[in-house]
Design a protein around this motif. Structure first.
Motif, PDB file in Angstrom:
ATOM      1  N   GLY A 162      -9.503   1.718  12.905  1.00 19.67           N
ATOM      2  CA  GLY A 162      -8.237   1.513  12.203  1.00 19.67           C
ATOM      3  C   GLY A 162      -8.314   2.108  10.806  1.00 19.67           C
ATOM      4  N   THR A 163      -7.166   2.475  10.266  1.00 20.85           N
ATOM      5  CA  THR A 163      -7.102   3.000   8.896  1.00 20.85           C
ATOM      6  C   THR A 163      -5.932   2.324   8.188  1.00 20.85           C
ATOM      7  OG1 THR A 163      -5.565   4.790   9.407  1.00 20.85           O
ATOM      8  CG2 THR A 163      -7.891   5.271   9.735  1.00 20.85           C
ATOM      9  N   VAL A 164      -5.823   2.527   6.913  1.00 23.73           N
ATOM     10  CA  VAL A 164      -4.671   2.154   6.071  1.00 23.73           C
ATOM     11  C   VAL A 164      -4.457   0.650   5.869  1.00 23.73           C
ATOM     12  CG1 VAL A 164      -2.133   2.283   5.822  1.00 23.73           C
ATOM     13  CG2 VAL A 164      -3.412   4.299   6.536  1.00 23.73           C
ATOM     14  N   TRP A 165      -4.495  -0.121   6.950  1.00 26.10           N
ATOM     15  CA  TRP A 165      -3.896  -1.463   6.901  1.00 26.10           C
ATOM     16  C   TRP A 165      -4.622  -2.398   7.852  1.00 26.10           C
ATOM     17  CZ3 TRP A 165       0.445  -2.868   4.045  1.00 26.10           C
ATOM     18  CH2 TRP A 165       1.135  -4.022   4.423  1.00 26.10           C
ATOM     19  N   THR A 166      -4.785  -3.653   7.456  1.00 27.81           N
ATOM     20  CA  THR A 166      -5.163  -4.719   8.396  1.00 27.81           C
ATOM     21  C   THR A 166      -4.357  -5.948   7.997  1.00 27.81           C
ATOM     22  OG1 THR A 166      -6.946  -5.791   7.134  1.00 27.81           O
ATOM     23  CG2 THR A 166      -7.552  -3.835   8.431  1.00 27.81           C
ATOM     24  N   GLU A 167      -4.450  -6.997   8.813  1.00 27.35           N
ATOM     25  CA  GLU A 167      -3.722  -8.224   8.503  1.00 27.35           C
ATOM     26  C   GLU A 167      -4.575  -9.414   8.861  1.00 27.35           C
ATOM     27  OE1 GLU A 167      -0.150  -7.743  10.779  1.00 27.35           O
ATOM     28  OE2 GLU A 167       0.792  -6.534   9.213  1.00 27.35           O
ATOM     29  N   SER A 178       0.836  -1.210   0.000  1.00 26.80           N
ATOM     30  CA  SER A 178       0.000   0.000   0.000  1.00 26.80           C
ATOM     31  C   SER A 178       0.865   1.252   0.000  1.00 26.80           C
ATOM     32  CB  SER A 178      -0.911   0.031   1.237  1.00 26.80           C
ATOM     33  OG  SER A 178      -1.556   1.291   1.323  1.00 26.80           O
ATOM     34  N   VAL A 179       0.533   2.188  -0.875  1.00 32.74           N
ATOM     35  CA  VAL A 179       1.273   3.466  -0.892  1.00 32.74           C
ATOM     36  C   VAL A 179       0.969   4.284   0.358  1.00 32.74           C
ATOM     37  CG1 VAL A 179       1.416   3.687  -3.404  1.00 32.74           C
ATOM     38  CG2 VAL A 179      -0.553   4.658  -2.189  1.00 32.74           C
ATOM     39  N   ASP A 180      -0.056   3.892   1.094  1.00 33.60           N
ATOM     40  CA  ASP A 180      -0.411   4.661   2.290  1.00 33.60           C
ATOM     41  C   ASP A 180       0.460   4.315   3.498  1.00 33.60           C
ATOM     42  OD1 ASP A 180      -2.390   5.984   0.896  1.00 33.60           O
ATOM     43  OD2 ASP A 180      -3.880   4.443   1.344  1.00 33.60           O
ATOM     44  N   VAL A 181       1.315   3.304   3.364  1.00 32.66           N
ATOM     45  CA  VAL A 181       2.246   3.013   4.457  1.00 32.66           C
ATOM     46  C   VAL A 181       3.450   3.927   4.264  1.00 32.66           C
ATOM     47  CG1 VAL A 181       3.741   1.294   5.539  1.00 32.66           C
ATOM     48  CG2 VAL A 181       1.488   0.629   4.676  1.00 32.66           C
ATOM     49  N   ARG A 182       3.524   4.964   5.097  1.00 29.12           N
ATOM     50  CA  ARG A 182       4.645   5.900   5.048  1.00 29.12           C
ATOM     51  C   ARG A 182       5.427   5.696   6.330  1.00 29.12           C
ATOM     52  NH1 ARG A 182       5.714   7.662   0.361  1.00 29.12           N
ATOM     53  NH2 ARG A 182       6.867   9.342   1.374  1.00 29.12           N
ATOM     54  N   TYR A 183       6.749   5.585   6.187  1.00 31.02           N
ATOM     55  CA  TYR A 183       7.552   5.134   7.316  1.00 31.02           C
ATOM     56  C   TYR A 183       7.285   5.907   8.607  1.00 31.02           C
ATOM     57  CZ  TYR A 183      11.313   4.267  10.481  1.00 31.02           C
ATOM     58  OH  TYR A 183      11.998   3.964  11.625  1.00 31.02           O
ATOM     59  N   LEU A 197      -6.257  -1.362   3.288  1.00 25.94           N
ATOM     60  CA  LEU A 197      -7.576  -0.793   2.995  1.00 25.94           C
ATOM     61  C   LEU A 197      -7.528   0.054   1.732  1.00 25.94           C
ATOM     62  CD1 LEU A 197      -8.664   0.304   6.592  1.00 25.94           C
ATOM     63  CD2 LEU A 197      -9.037  -1.884   5.414  1.00 25.94           C
ATOM     64  N   ALA A 198      -8.691   0.250   1.153  1.00 24.13           N
ATOM     65  CA  ALA A 198      -8.809   1.155   0.007  1.00 24.13           C
ATOM     66  C   ALA A 198      -8.558   2.588   0.486  1.00 24.13           C
ATOM     67  CB  ALA A 198     -10.197   1.036  -0.603  1.00 24.13           C
ATOM     68  N   ALA A 199      -8.302   3.472  -0.461  1.00 20.37           N
ATOM     69  CA  ALA A 199      -8.007   4.871  -0.119  1.00 20.37           C
ATOM     70  C   ALA A 199      -9.074   5.435   0.803  1.00 20.37           C
ATOM     71  CB  ALA A 199      -7.926   5.711  -1.387  1.00 20.37           C
ATOM     72  N   GLY A 200      -8.651   6.032   1.913  1.00 15.82           N
ATOM     73  CA  GLY A 200      -9.582   6.684   2.829  1.00 15.82           C
ATOM     74  C   GLY A 200     -10.415   5.714   3.667  1.00 15.82           C
ATOM     75  N   GLY A 201     -10.197   4.412   3.509  1.00 15.39           N
ATOM     76  CA  GLY A 201     -11.037   3.427   4.206  1.00 15.39           C
ATOM     77  C   GLY A 201     -10.733   3.345   5.691  1.00 15.39           C
ATOM     78  N   SER A 202     -11.692   2.786   6.446  1.00 19.21           N
ATOM     79  CA  SER A 202     -11.439   2.563   7.870  1.00 19.21           C
ATOM     80  C   SER A 202     -12.146   1.288   8.301  1.00 19.21           C
ATOM     81  CB  SER A 202     -11.910   3.762   8.693  1.00 19.21           C
ATOM     82  OG  SER A 202     -13.311   3.877   8.601  1.00 19.21           O
ATOM     83  N   VAL A 203     -11.722   0.755   9.429  1.00 15.02           N
ATOM     84  CA  VAL A 203     -12.337  -0.450   9.992  1.00 15.02           C
ATOM     85  C   VAL A 203     -12.635  -0.216  11.469  1.00 15.02           C
ATOM     86  CG1 VAL A 203     -11.384  -2.201   8.441  1.00 15.02           C
ATOM     87  CG2 VAL A 203     -10.014  -1.386  10.370  1.00 15.02           C
ATOM     88  N   SER A 204     -13.637  -0.961  11.964  1.00 20.33           N
ATOM     89  CA  SER A 204     -13.977  -0.868  13.386  1.00 20.33           C
ATOM     90  C   SER A 204     -13.376  -2.048  14.119  1.00 20.33           C
ATOM     91  CB  SER A 204     -15.493  -0.916  13.573  1.00 20.33           C
ATOM     92  OG  SER A 204     -16.073   0.107  12.821  1.00 20.33           O
ATOM     93  N   LEU A 205     -12.842  -1.758  15.295  1.00 21.34           N
ATOM     94  CA  LEU A 205     -12.283  -2.816  16.134  1.00 21.34           C
ATOM     95  C   LEU A 205     -13.259  -3.095  17.274  1.00 21.34           C
ATOM     96  CD1 LEU A 205      -9.817  -1.961  14.464  1.00 21.34           C
ATOM     97  CD2 LEU A 205      -8.411  -2.222  16.516  1.00 21.34           C
TER      98      LEU A 205
END
Ligand code: GLA
Ligand code: GLA
Length: 668
Positions: free
Chosen positions: A538-543, A422-427, A524-532
């Motif tokens: 959460g944003t950006v990433w899940t596993e 994902s390009v949204d993972v910025r160090y 995640l898709a651009a701008g997406g979020s998830v509920s925990l």
């Protein structure tokens, strides 16, 4: 010849700027010096861009002007941080050696006409930079005004990567030293992929523009090579200065700010006597004071906790951002004292007198175009007086924190290479999120290179440590074993030093530490979020992972990893635990998580205080000083007492820090 004694170049907190007298007629100089005295200036950096003035033709020197200004400054009691001028080679050198100009990845050669216009692997610049350094050191190294050396300027700022033929040859030499033979390189870079196998080192190029995704092993090696080339350049200039003037300390100005990461500064700190940094705010960032704190904490980590020098920042606007907002009233003082709070023993600006002409004429200075009769200059005088009253703080250090946050430049390079999930993972994102949450909680943190010793830390935060340096997993396991809390976030421990994936389930380097096994990344898709399940977002990433040896603290309610763990904790007897966070939490959720981790380690704020009040303590042989910086537009109470060095008045328990102001309490 005597060695540098370790004495700081000024008696109190150094105050001053880059001073470029060559931009002005000589009649202005006495006025400059008088205004410097009025402002309480004690140190100026001189000669940074003056090679063309000093040596107008090869071997012909114009020393007169520098002689005169050094004498003037000395008579006024102002110390000089004298520069080697390699950041701006003269035009004649470029015309004689156009091959020293850098070439970009597209094969386009730059022209002269700006600055830092050289290839770091060029023997021409190495020869001439060390030659002029020797000339200057021999002529001025014993001038009583000269207190320290400033090597070049912001190394690698504009010329960080060069792809020319000279660089290609130097890259091949470097590779020859890194790999036992070409087969080792082929294995490390995975060149069996796309049939990229090399038969000899001679076949290898820098990662110039190619049809599609370049080889990541080659890309990462080129980052390391280029950084090492600047380390070599610094070492070469510093060696000349040390040989001629062993009594003077050597520094160079780092760029620990924003996203700059062209050099792994951990490789340069052994070459320097004093660590210096330049810091410029992102003027439109509403949380710019938190970014400043993060940068200053990183610099202190590089300095090994010792005092460092703020070599440059701005009195007000810069001129190189899209919209250069002027600082708000009081902001310059808050910025300056934030750096001091976080370990700076000097506050210098770019530059003394705002330029009349040239590329930076709209960049603020200590003396603006309007001149002495200006609010800005009056504020500068006020800051000088305040720093004068803080003189006793010099030499103290920021109290060691119980929380450490790790960062690592090779991980930064490798984690942002092409063709990742994902390009949204910025160090830096998660590192900033964590630092920001601690900042808001009023909890001190030491931001350390990931290779640092972790003894004494009760909480260690490990964001995006994609390429785990050797031994880090064992050091983190020790923290947990002695009862500490370790937090690792997603996209950490994924690859080996050559960017090859550690197999058997991610994160290979930390699977045992964390007790988890990740089978698939699910960004995640651009701008997406998830509920925990614990109410976090959460944003950006899940596993998609299992927690075989860890407790699940929260799982995903929705999104691509719905029903699976999101946040886990592997606890060991004695209270230690290793937490794993597999998504980028939004700010409120991150604040909640950080609070839980701090509670588990029993870490509390330095002083109970309301939000918006930044608190840092420095400690020294003669006492301690509590800095409280109010970043809000309302007065805030401070539950500490002592003498406020800023006003000279006593501060009673619970008295307020006025809106936008700073107090520095002796004894608190
Ligand atoms: C850098 C440079 C200075 C000047 C400032 C402007 O820090 O070192 O010479 O260009 O930026 O912000
Ligand atoms: C970069 C640096 C700034 C300044 C500009 C000017 O952006 O970060 O400090 O030097 O270049 O070119």
């Amino acid at each position: 010849m005597s060695r540098w004694t370790g004495r700081w170049p000024t008696d109190g907190i150094a105050f001053g700027a880059d001073y470029n007298p060559e931009q002005w007629p000589e009649e202005v100089w006495p006025d400059d010096v008088a205004l410097m005295q009025e402002a309480g200036v004690t140190l100026v950096s001189l000669g940074i861009f003056s090679w063309g003035e000093l040596e107008p033709e090869e071997g012909r020197f114009e020393f007169g002007w520098l002689d005169r200004i050094l004498d003037l400054l000395h008579e006024a009691g102002i110390g000089v941080d004298l520069a080697t001028p390699s950041a701006a080679p003269p035009v004649w050198l470029h015309l004689a050696h156009p091959e020293m100009l850098p070439v970009d990845a597209d094969g386009q050669r730059f022209t002269h006409g700006s600055r830092e216009s050289w290839c770091v692997s060029s023997p021409v610049i190495r020869h001439h930079a060390t030659r002029i350094a020797r000339v200057i050191a021999e002529r001025y190294g014993h001038h009583p005004a000269v207190k320290m050396w400033h090597v070049s300027n912001e190394l690698a700022c504009h010329n960080g990567r060069c792809y020319c033929d000279v660089s290609a040859a130097a890259f091949r030499d470097w590779l020859g030293k890194q790999y036992t033979d070409i087969e080792a390189l082929n294995l490390a870079w995975g060149t069996a992929f796309w049939g990229q196998r090399y038969a000899s080192f001679e076949q290898i190029l820098p990662p110039r523009r190619t049809t599609t995704i370049p080889n990541p092993g080659q890309r990462l090696a080129f980052e390391r090579f280029s950084s090492d080339a600047f380390v070599d350049h610094l070492e070469a200039e510093a060696a000349v200065l040390r040989e001629v003037t062993p009594h003077l300390p050597v520094t160079t100005n780092y760029m620990v700010m924003g996203d700059f990461h062209q050099i792994d500064y951990t490789q340069t700190t052994p070459l320097l006597d004093i660590v210096s940094n330049d810091h410029y705010l992102g003027a439109e960032d509403p949380r710019r004071f938190a970014e400043l704190a993060f940068s200053a904490d990183r610099v202190r980590g590089l300095a090994g906790g010792k005092p460092w020098l703020l070599m440059e920042h701005s009195t007000s606007a810069v001129n190189w951002q899209p919209r250069n907002l002027a600082k708000q009233p009081g902001e310059m003082v808050r910025n300056a004292l934030q750096h001091v709070a976080r370990g700076a023993d000097g506050v210098l600006f770019f530059q003394w007198r705002q330029s009349r002409a040239g590329a930076e004429k709209y960049h603020s200075g200590m003396v603006p175009h309007a001149g002495r009769d200006s609010e800005l200059f009056r504020d500068v005088v006020g800051l000088g007086a305040t720093l004068g009253r803080l003189a006793e703080v010099r030499g103290s250090t920021v109290e060691k924190a119980r929380v450490a946050l790790l960062w690592d430049v090779p991980s930064w390079w490798a984690s942002e290479l092409e063709a990742h999930p994902s390009v949204d993972v910025r160090y830096l994102d998660v590192a900033r999120d964590l630092h920001g949450a601690l900042f808001d909680a009023g909890v001190a943190v030491d931001v350390l290179p990931a290779t640092s010793d972790l003894a004494g830390y009760d909480v260690v935060l490990v964001p995006t440590l994609y390429l785990a340096p050797p031994g880090v997993a064992a050091r983190l396991a020790e923290v947990v074993a002695r009862g500490g809390q370790v937090v690792v976030t997603y996209f950490s421990g994924i690859v080996d030093e050559h960017d090859r994936v550690l197999l058997g389930g991610y994160p290979g380097a930390f699977r045992d530490l964390l007790g988890v096994r990740v089978e698939e990344f699910a960004p995640l898709a651009a701008g997406g979020s998830v509920s925990l399940s614990d109410g976090s977002t959460g944003t950006v990433w899940t596993e998609r992972f299992t927690a075989d040896d860890a407790e699940v603290l929260a799982s995903y309610d929705d999104g691509p990893s719905a029903g699976r763990p999101a946040l886990t904790r592997r606890s060991v007897p004695g209270g230690g635990a290793a937490w794993y966070l597999s998504t980028r939490l939004d700010a409120p959720s991150m604040a909640t998580l950080v609070a839980k981790v701090l509670t588990a380690a029993d870490v509390t704020p330095l002083v109970p205080r309301p939000g918006g009040l930044e608190i840092v303590r420095r400690v020294g042989e003669s006492g301690s000083w509590l800095f409280a910086i109010n970043h809000t537009d309302g007065d805030l109470p401070l539950l500490a007492e002592g003498t406020d060095l800023v006003t000279g008045a006593p501060h009673g328990l619970g008295a307020s820090v006025p809106a936008g102001s700073v107090v520095v309490l002796r004894g608190a």
